[in-house]
Each structure stands twice: as C-alpha cells, then as structure tokens.
Design a protein around this motif. Structure first.
Motif, short mmCIF file in Angstrom:
data_model
loop_
_atom_site.label_atom_id
_atom_site.label_comp_id
_atom_site.label_asym_id
_atom_site.label_seq_id
_atom_site.Cartn_x
_atom_site.Cartn_y
_atom_site.Cartn_z
N ARG A 162 -4.92 4.37 9.74
CA ARG A 162 -5.64 3.43 9.19
C ARG A 162 -4.91 1.97 9.50
O ARG A 162 -5.33 1.00 8.69
CB ARG A 162 -5.93 3.68 7.90
CG ARG A 162 -6.64 5.03 7.67
CD ARG A 162 -7.31 4.97 5.89
NE ARG A 162 -7.81 6.18 5.96
CZ ARG A 162 -7.99 6.66 4.73
NH1 ARG A 162 -7.62 5.98 3.50
NH2 ARG A 162 -8.86 7.75 4.58
N ALA A 163 -3.82 1.90 10.48
CA ALA A 163 -3.17 0.82 10.40
C ALA A 163 -3.15 0.22 12.11
O ALA A 163 -2.39 0.81 12.80
CB ALA A 163 -1.58 0.93 10.25
N THR B 296 0.14 6.30 10.78
CA THR B 296 -0.53 5.10 10.93
C THR B 296 -2.22 5.05 11.43
O THR B 296 -2.63 4.06 11.92
CB THR B 296 0.14 4.42 11.91
OG1 THR B 296 0.35 5.07 13.27
CG2 THR B 296 1.80 4.24 11.44
N ARG C 41 0.79 -1.21 -0.05
CA ARG C 41 0.04 0.00 0.01
C ARG C 41 0.89 1.16 0.12
O ARG C 41 1.97 1.19 0.47
CB ARG C 41 -1.05 0.00 1.11
CG ARG C 41 -1.64 -1.08 1.47
CD ARG C 41 -2.62 -1.09 2.88
NE ARG C 41 -3.31 -2.27 3.15
CZ ARG C 41 -2.54 -3.22 3.86
NH1 ARG C 41 -1.35 -3.12 4.32
NH2 ARG C 41 -3.38 -4.39 4.06
N GLU D 87 -3.20 -4.42 9.81
CA GLU D 87 -4.19 -5.22 10.66
C GLU D 87 -3.60 -6.38 11.22
O GLU D 87 -2.64 -7.01 10.89
CB GLU D 87 -5.53 -5.16 10.07
CG GLU D 87 -6.35 -4.36 9.45
CD GLU D 87 -7.55 -4.41 9.11
OE1 GLU D 87 -8.09 -5.61 8.83
OE2 GLU D 87 -8.11 -3.38 8.45
N GLY E 228 -1.69 0.46 6.39
CA GLY E 228 -3.11 -0.23 6.67
C GLY E 228 -2.99 -1.55 7.16
O GLY E 228 -3.87 -2.54 7.17
#
Length: 850
Positions: A353-354, A351, A292, A298, A296
């Motif tokens: 969205r991570a 970070t 990415r 997870e 992102g």
C-alpha cells in the motif's frame, strides 16, 4: 564557587532579557497589524456599458500556470541561521551542565560530601533542571518562553547521564545491568520530554540511549539482549518522530541502532541477533516515519532522487539499505542467507500500500544472490563446514529466492503498466540470479550430487509453468511471458551443463540459442533477445574460461569434441542472428542482436587461432602467450564495440571502456613478455622455447602474427594507432627469416647471423617499404608513405654498413647493382604516390625521378 554563581547569574539575566525582547517584539507586531487594518475607502468607479455577447468574441481563458513549489533548503542550511539567531540557548545549557560538573568537583576537592551525597546532589540538580523546564513550559508555553524550557530540560538530561556514569565508573555504586537500566530510563524520559519540548530532546534521547551501553564499558562479549535494547531505541525514536514529523530524528533512530548493532556484533555478540535487529529496523523504518503502523508512503519514489523524495521515503530507503549492508557484511552464514531471503519475501508484501516504496524491493532482491559470495567473507573458515553440516543451505537459498519471486509476482498482478512488467522481471530474475550465484561460488554438485541438477530442473519446470500461465493470462504476449520463457531456457541450459560433458553442453547451448530465436520468430516474443545475448556470453565464457582453452590446447579434449565445441561456439549465435533477421525492432531483441554480433567478432579469430594451435605438435611458451594476447585483444575489441552500440548510462559506458582498457593492458603485457623474456631470440633456457613447426607455418604465427592481425582488425578505424599492429608483425617476419636459416633449435642471438640471413632482412625491408607506399596510395594516409621511406632508408643503411662487409668480388657488384635498381624503382614509386595523394596526374612521371 564565585565563578559558578556569576555564570549562573549571567545565564538568568540573558534568559530574562531574551523573554523581555520577545514580549516587545510581539507588541510591535500587534501595533503594526492594527495600523494596517485602517485603510482608506475605495473610490467609486463609473459604470461600464454593457456589450452584447454576440458582438464580442469570447476571449480564450488563460491557462492556469501552476506555481512551482520552492525547494526546501537542507537541514544544514536551516540549522546555521537557527544557530545564529538562537546561539544563546546551547550556550546556556552548556553553562548549566558545567555548573553541575564544577559543583561536584568542588565538593570532591574540599571533601565536603560523601560519594553518595555527591551523586545524589548531581541527580537532584538534573531532576530540578528538567522539572523547571517542564514547569516553565506549562506556565508560559513554548511560544512565549522560546527555547528556554527545552534548554533547561536538556541540561537536566545531560546532568542525569553524567551522574549515573559517575556512580558507575568512579564509585562503583551500580552494577552494569542496573546502570544500563537507569540510563535507558533517562533516555526514555528524554524522548518523552522531546514530545512536548521539540526534536532536540528527542534526538538527545536517541543518542544517549544508543551510546549508553558503550559508555558503561565492561569485558567479555556483549550480551545478545543488547540487540533487543537497540531495537527498542529505534522503535521509540521512530514512533515519536513519526507522530511529530520532525524527520531527521527518524534518520538518527534508524542509523544509530544499526551502527551500534554492527559494533557489538564485531565485538563478539551473536550475528543472528544483528540479523533480527536489521529486519526489525527495516520493517519499522518503512512504516513509522509516516505516522502509520503499515507503510503507506505516496509521492516521489527514491529512484527519482532529482525530484526530491519526501523525508519519509528517504528514511525508508536508509532503513532497507542499512539493514541489507549490515546483513551482508557482518552476519555469518546461514543466518545471512535466511535473513536476506526473509527481507526479500517480506518487503514486496509489506509495502503493497506504499507505491513510493515499491523500488526498495530491488535492494533485498540484489542482496540475496550477493549474500552467497559474501558468506565466504563473513564465514571464511567455517563456510565449507557449514555447507557440509547443513546441506540444505544451497537448496534452501534457492527456495527463499523462489518465495521472494512469488511475492513479487503477486505485486505484479496488482500493478498496471510498466510497473507490472518490472515486478514480473524482478520476480523471474531473483531465483535465477541466486541459483547462478550458488553454482558459481559454492559448487554444490560435489556435496549434493544428483540432487543439485534436480533442483535446477525443478526451477526450470517452475519457470515453464509460469510461462504457460503468463501466456494464458496475457494473451500470448508481454514481458511476463518473455521473461519466464527466457529463464526456463537458461535454467535448462544450466542443468544440461551439470549433467552433460563439456562438448555436449556447448552443442546443447548452441541448439538452445537457435531454438530461442526460432521461438521469437514464430511467436513474436522480443524479450527472448535477452537469452540470445546471454547465450552468446555463455558461449564465450565456455570457450575462454569454463572449461576454457587449456583442455583444448593441451590435448585433454578429443579431436571430435574439439571440433564440435569450436563449431557450436560459432554456429549457435550465427543461427540465432539469421533467424531474428528482419524482425521488428525492440529494445530486448536489439540488445541480443548487438551482443551476438559483437561476440562473434571476437570469437571468430579466437576460434581460428585455437584451431591452428590444436593441430600443432604441442604448444610452446611464446605461442601460448601470443594466443592469450590475441584472446585479450578480441575481448577488448568486443567491449569497445558494445560501448559504441550500447552506450546505456554513463556508468555503463565508462565500465565498458574501463574493461577494454584493462584487457588491452593485459594484452600489452603478454606481448611485451613475448617480445623480450619469452622470445626465441633469447635462446634455449628456462623461459624461451624452441620454435615448433615447418618453415613459415609454425607456432611463430600464433605468437606474433595472430596478435598483429587482431590488433590491425581492432584498430582498423584508428589510422594513427594502427602502427601498433606493425610491431609484432615485423617481429614475426624477422623471426620467420631467422628460422629459415637456423631452424627451431638455434634461434638464439648467441648463434650469430648467416650472410644470406642478412640479405633476406634487407630484401624484407625493401618489400615492406614498397607495401607501405602501396598502402599510402590505397588509403591516402601520409604516415604510411613516411614509414615506407623510413624502411627503404633503413634497408639502404643496412646494405652499406652491414651487408657490404661480408661481400667480395662480383657478388658485391651484383648486390649493389640490384640494390640501386630497387631504390630507383621505389623512388619512382614514391614520386608517383606523392603526386596521386596531392591530386596530380595519375600517369607515372616521365624522364625518371623529378
């Protein structure tokens, strides 16, 4: 030449045999699959009679058991089986490279070709090998041809690298810039080949591209453009591996450019280039490994390392940690402060969205205050000049920390549950820790004057505004309100410390402790327990280190300020403990309570000793050493008590025990020096000091009795170790007796012994033996009874061997009569104590001694 041809023929034969073996294995698997598809038909079964649903109770459905995913073996564990199965390919590639090297060597030895032709031949061979590998891949594909295409392409890349280096080092056909450009293009080609041939070629490109500037050598400081070059290598390696997802190539693409950047910075390149490279690698390493452009990730975060985080998370953690270490250890101020501040501000936003990378923001949050003391290491000679020429740096560092705190507070608003509280605590702690680090290590008050206390009060105002906002946002409760209120009180206390005198500040800290506890009692903010604990530590720090004991003991502080200081040190924690008594249990509140209680247990004896020493006429060397030993014993006792009450993690437990051991060792060294070199028995001289004070009430009590009592209190729960307290206690008693006969100026052993002094020692031994027997009866410890008998025996031996020589006539008769009666009474007491300890009669034995 024949050896080269035979080796080439052998390699080709091995490749053909390997390809034929692969075709045979594929046909065998195909035949087995066709045979397995011709199974026997399934036999018919008799119909099962239907059963009414109402007559049969439905059986409970079995709960599905999730199959545990087997742990993936490590890269090293996977590499060894691969090497056993495919060893022929590395050997073949090495043979091809050696063939090119030997070909060039042969042409040199025979003088067949010119230098230009030799280099051209090597280049042509390298290009031919790479092109042959690519053609073979296009013709047969990777599946049928195995690793043959990658082997040929890898050998070609190595041959090209060797040819360019030979042209530069052996024949000087290329300049440094041109050679570096060609090597970079070869590394880029290796990465491009790795896209289709596999991770080995991609890793070869990263390794070769990173090593190219070092292979060229050259004098003088490296150019700053090399940092951009290494940044491009990192971007290409991470980009290719992020799309192909090999994983370990990303680790190389992060680690190698950072190491290379550190090396050229150590070689003289500007450190600000390393700071930019570290930020670049940290930004790319958190995003590109996942394929990415924006992070992102997870799954499992890095702090749960036992649950095996994904390789994407590991690479991100390595990039942030490596960037932080590079900035702290190699970048000079002020660039180090600015770079760490930028990373601390950027990472929480980058970070967002991570979720698996959330805990990585803790690394730059810790690195920003650490950059302050590290600036004195990376810039040791120029730091003072930097602070004078750039007076904005202390305030700028705090401003960067505030921006980082705002970024973390923004993350707190977007999080839920425990994560929300943790982000808020980190947002509050980062500016405060940076402020304290600047004050402790840089002392900016001398440079900025009143501007520095104004900065501290501005931060306190910001914390107060944050507390009011959190109170409205969270309904008057929660970690955000507690952390902001605690930080506001702490920064106000620091501002008062900078403005007020030493005694006034201590009193203000005591008032703040009491106010904090009252606020907790009124509004139920348990997180204010942090302030109670930290405030108690600050009280101890002010009494012992800053301003410390010297101004009090040396008379530099007035009697009024001394009394206020000693009173405030005890009154503040006591008032806080009284106010929070009875409040509900909470981890933060309980932590503050335990810190206050253990701190008081160490401060009370120190305050008493300081109060006695303050009103003596000066302080001798042995009294000063005894006071230091008492303080160190008290601090060790505090660490032991906290290790029991707050074990925490195993690391913190061992840290507290280690601190207690070091403090105890220092106290032991002080006592040993006081018992030998600095003892009044050594006589007046360079080390020993005369005894000051009245008989019994003199500085010997500070030198020996205070450490003895402190040791006895510390070791009260360890009967086998309490004898250590008797050593300075007995020594104190002996010196007190000697002081009665000789005075403070003639305590040295060279003055001899008076006859009455010897008798006093005997009486003291008898009294000490009686007290030991009494303690044995009271505590039920056999060791005390044995010690008492030993003291009585020592007194008897002394009387017969030493005292008797100085007595004549009726004096000798009376002395020995008194000694005999005393020994009879003590023997009777020993028999009674022995009977009571053995569970016998409680009455004294009749008929004398049994």
């Amino acid at each position: 030449m024949l050896e080269i041809l035979s080796l080439s023929v052998a390699v080709v034969a091995l490749i053909v045999a390997q390809r034929a073996h692969g075709r045979i294995a594929w046909l065998t698997r195909r035949i087995a699959a066709l045979e397995a598809g011709q199974g026997a038909p399934v036999a018919e079964t008799a119909p099962v009679p239907a059963v009414p649903v109402k007559d049969v109770a439905p059986a409970p459905a079995p709960r599905p058991v999730a199959a545990r995913k087997p742990a993936r073996p490590s890269v090293f564990a996977r590499f060894l089986p691969w090497l056993r199965a495919n060893w022929i390919y590395p050997v073949a590639g090495l043979a091809l490279v050696m063939a090119a090297v030997f070909l060039v060597q042969y042409s040199i030895e025979k003088g067949l070709l010119s230098p230009a032709m030799r280099i051209a031949l090597a280049l042509a061979l390298g290009l031919a090998l790479a092109a042959g590998g690519e053609a073979l891949r296009r013709r047969w594909g990777v599946g049928q041809a195995g690793l043959v295409p990658a082997t040929l392409a890898g050998a070609g890349v190595f041959t090209l690298f060797a040819a360019v280096l030979a042209a530069y080092h052996l024949y000087a056909m290329l300049g440094a810039e041109a050679a570096l450009l060609v090597l970079a293009l070869i590394a880029l080609g290796a990465m491009a080949l790795g896209w289709v041939h596999g991770p080995m070629l991609a890793a070869m490109g990263v390794l070769g591209g990173t090593a190219a500037p070092f292979l060229l050598g050259g004098g003088g400081p490296p150019p700053v453009l090399l940092f951009g070059y290494f940044g491009a290598v990192a971007a290409l390696g991470l980009g290719i591996d992020g799309l192909r997802r090999w994983g370990w190539v990303s680790i190389l693409a992060v680690a190698l450019p950072l190491v290379a950047g550190v090396l050229i910075a150590m070689g003289g390149a500007p450190s600000w280039g390393l700071a930019l490279l570290a930020l670049w690698v940290a930004v790319l390493g958190t995003a590109l490994p996942g394929g990415r452009l924006v992070p992102g990730a997870e799954g499992v975060p890095l702090h749960r390392w036992r649950a095996r985080p994904g390789l994407e998370v590991i690479v991100a953690g390595l990039s942030v940690l490596g960037a932080t270490l590079a900035i702290l250890t190699q970048v000079k101020a002020p660039e180090s402060l600015l770079a760490m501040g930028a990373l601390a501000v950027l990472l929480p936003l980058w970070t967002e969205r991570a979720p698996a990378l959330a805990d990585l923001s803790l690394i730059p949050a810790l690195g920003l205050p650490l950059a302050v003391p590290f600036a004195g290491i990376t810039t040791p000679l120029l730091l003072s000049m930097i602070l004078n020429l750039q007076s904005w740096l202390p305030q700028g560092s705090v401003a960067m920390a505030v921006l980082a705190g705002l970024a973390m507070l923004w993350r707190s608003e977007r999080a839920r549950g425990l994560a929300r509280d943790l982000w808020a605590i980190l947002a509050v702690a980062t500016p405060g820790a940076t402020l304290v680090a600047v004050e402790v290590f840089w002392k900016p008050m001398s440079l900025l004057g009143a501007g520095w206390p104004f900065t501290v009060m501005a931060l306190a105002a910001g914390y107060t505004a944050l507390a009011l906002w959190a109170a409205r946002r969270d309904g008057g409760q929660g970690a955000r309100l507690g952390a902001a209120a605690a930080a506001a009180i702490a920064t106000i206390a620091l501002a008062l410390m900078l403005i007020l005198s030493a005694a006034a500040l201590t009193v203000a800290l005591a008032v703040l402790l009491a106010a904090t506890a009252a606020m907790d009692r009124r509004f139920d903010i348990p997180y204010l327990g942090w302030i109670i604990g930290l405030g108690t530590m600050a009280m101890g720090w002010r009494l012992l280190f800053d301003p410390g004991l010297d101004p009090i003991l040396l008379g530099q502080m007035s009697a009024l300020d001394t009394g206020l200081t000693l009173l405030a040190v005890l009154a503040g924690p006591l008032a806080a403990l009284a106010l929070i008594r009875g409040l509900p249990a909470h981890p933060a509140r309980d932590w503050g309570r335990i810190i206050a209680e253990t701190g008081l247990s160490g401060l009370i004896p120190v305050v008493l000793a300081v109060a006695i020493a303050r009103f003596l006429d000066g302080l001798s060397t042995h009294a000063s050493l005894g006071l230091q030993a008492s303080v160190l014993i008290a601090l060790a006792a505090v660490q032991i008590a906290r290790a029991k009450a707050l074990p925490g993690s195993r690391a913190m437990l061992w840290l507290r025990r280690g601190l207690a051991g070091l403090l105890g060792l220092a106290a032991g060294l002080c006592l040993l020096a006081n018992l030998t070199l600095f003892s009044p028995l050594a006589g007046p001289g360079f080390l020993a000091s005369p005894v000051r004070g009245w008989p019994v009430l003199n500085d010997l009590a500070l030198a020996y009795l205070a450490p003895a009592l402190m040791l006895a209190w510390t070791l009260r729960h360890r009967p086998r170790a309490r004898f250590l307290a008797a050593i300075p206690g007995i020594y104190w008693l002996a010196l007190v007796i000697r002081h009665l006969w000789h005075g403070g100026e003639r305590m040295g052993l060279d003055t001899g012994f008076a006859q009455g002094e010897l008798y006093a020692y005997t009486v003291a031994l008898l009294v000490a033996g009686a007290l030991a027997l009494a303690l044995a009866l009271r505590l039920g410890v056999t060791g005390y009874r044995i010690a008492g008998l030993a003291l009585i025996g020592l007194a008897a031996a002394k009387a017969f061997l030493i005292d008797a020589s100085g007595l004549t006539g009726l004096m000798r008769v009376g002395a020995f009569l008194a000694l005999g009666l005393s020994l009879v009474g003590l023997a009777w007491l020993n028999t009674w104590v022995t009977g009571r300890m053995a569970g016998g009669t409680a009455e004294p034995p009749e008929g004398g001694i049994r």
